[in-house]
Write an enzyme that holds these catalytic residues in place. Structure first.
Site, PDB file in Angstrom:
ATOM      1  N   TYR A 117    -134.276  52.447 -81.676  1.00  0.00           N
ATOM      2  CA  TYR A 117    -134.774  51.868 -82.922  1.00  0.00           C
ATOM      3  C   TYR A 117    -133.826  52.167 -84.078  1.00  0.00           C
ATOM      4  O   TYR A 117    -133.461  51.277 -84.855  1.00  0.00           O
ATOM      5  CB  TYR A 117    -136.165  52.426 -83.218  1.00  0.00           C
ATOM      6  CG  TYR A 117    -136.758  51.957 -84.527  1.00  0.00           C
ATOM      7  CD1 TYR A 117    -137.295  50.691 -84.646  1.00  0.00           C
ATOM      8  CD2 TYR A 117    -136.792  52.809 -85.633  1.00  0.00           C
ATOM      9  CE1 TYR A 117    -137.856  50.263 -85.847  1.00  0.00           C
ATOM     10  CE2 TYR A 117    -137.349  52.395 -86.831  1.00  0.00           C
ATOM     11  CZ  TYR A 117    -137.866  51.115 -86.935  1.00  0.00           C
ATOM     12  OH  TYR A 117    -138.411  50.700 -88.121  1.00  0.00           O
ATOM     13  N   SER A 137    -134.711  51.801 -92.137  1.00  0.00           N
ATOM     14  CA  SER A 137    -135.601  52.939 -91.875  1.00  0.00           C
ATOM     15  C   SER A 137    -134.895  54.236 -92.229  1.00  0.00           C
ATOM     16  O   SER A 137    -133.692  54.385 -91.965  1.00  0.00           O
ATOM     17  CB  SER A 137    -136.004  52.967 -90.399  1.00  0.00           C
ATOM     18  OG  SER A 137    -136.693  54.167 -90.105  1.00  0.00           O
TER      19      SER A 137
END
Length: 252
Positions: free
Chosen positions: A160, A147
């Site tokens: 995350y 990400s």
């Protein structure tokens, strides 16, 4: 193992796509189908979505099956590789797109949620990549999904992003551990992308603000990411041990 020859007279390549029933994984499965791949669509719980993804691969020109598996369970992951080999004759490409994204500031995140994040996103990557290393044929590719949040550093994403930082570390080291195997290992790190995972829990005002940030002034689409993955899976053989940030130019 005997390799299958497709209708075009070329050797069929075989891909496993985790998280293949929705979002980036589903779009990637269909994109690989367009390139003539046989695809195992790996899903966690929604069989109906997985069967729809299978149909999309077939409509695009590939073959496909759906297999349910917990990506953090080494027994289940070994079984899905077994099923793929039994059905299609081998495995050439792994696209590991499965993941979860519960959000909260660090001070407020329940540690049980943190443990679930680590289990799915980080342990899941390790387990799936471990089987891929043992199973992929020469000329193969491992593509993990990270990400751009590892660079964008948005509040609320600490847990995350930490798991995705681990995914990038695994990717870069594994590429070097596979010296001599003719298997590439890369990660694609999308920015904000129009998937159910991204939209969940966000107001329209926040979505609009995030979409306006990159110079291209829009959210990424699953197709944008799938094209990069398809390149790494096939012709992009000289790209290895890299993290490719696909975010439309969003700045850290």
């Amino acid at each position: 193992m005997t390799e299958v020859v497709n209708n075009q007279g070329t050797t069929e390549r075989v891909a496993i796509v985790t998280g293949g029933s929705r979002g980036i994984g589903r779009e990637t499965a269909a994109r690989l189908g367009r390139d003539g791949y046989a695809v195992t669509v790996v899903y966690g719980g929604n069989q109906a979505e997985a069967e729809e993804a299978v149909k999309e691969v077939e409509q695009a020109g590939g073959r496909a099956i759906a297999v349910q598996a917990d990506v953090a369970d080494e027994v289940a992951v070994a079984a899905l590789f077994d099923k793929t080999e039994e059905t299609f004759g081998g495995v050439d490409v792994l696209v590991h797109a499965a993941g979860i994204m519960p959000l909260a500031p660090l001070a407020e995140l329940d540690l049980d949620v943190f443990d679930r994040l680590v289990r799915t996103n980080l342990r899941g990557t390790f387990v799936v990549d471990q089987q891929a290393v043992r199973r992929l044929r020469s000329g193969g590719a491992i593509i993990n999904i990270s990400s751009s949040l590892t660079k964008l550093a948005r509040p609320g994403y600490s847990a995350y992003s930490a798991t995705k930082g681990g995914v990038e570390a695994i990717t870069l080291i594994l590429a070097r551990e596979l010296r001599g195997r003719d298997i590439t290992v890369n990660a694609v790190a999308p920015g904000p992308t129009a998937t159910a995972l991204f939209f969940e829990g966000k107001s329209q005002e926040l979505i609009d603000r995030i979409a306006a940030e990159p110079p291209l002034e829009r959210l990424g689409q699953p197709q944008d990411i799938a094209e990069i993955i398809a390149f790494l899976a096939g012709p992009g053989r000289w790209v290895n041990g890299q993290v490719i940030y696909a975010n439309g130019g969003s700045a850290a």
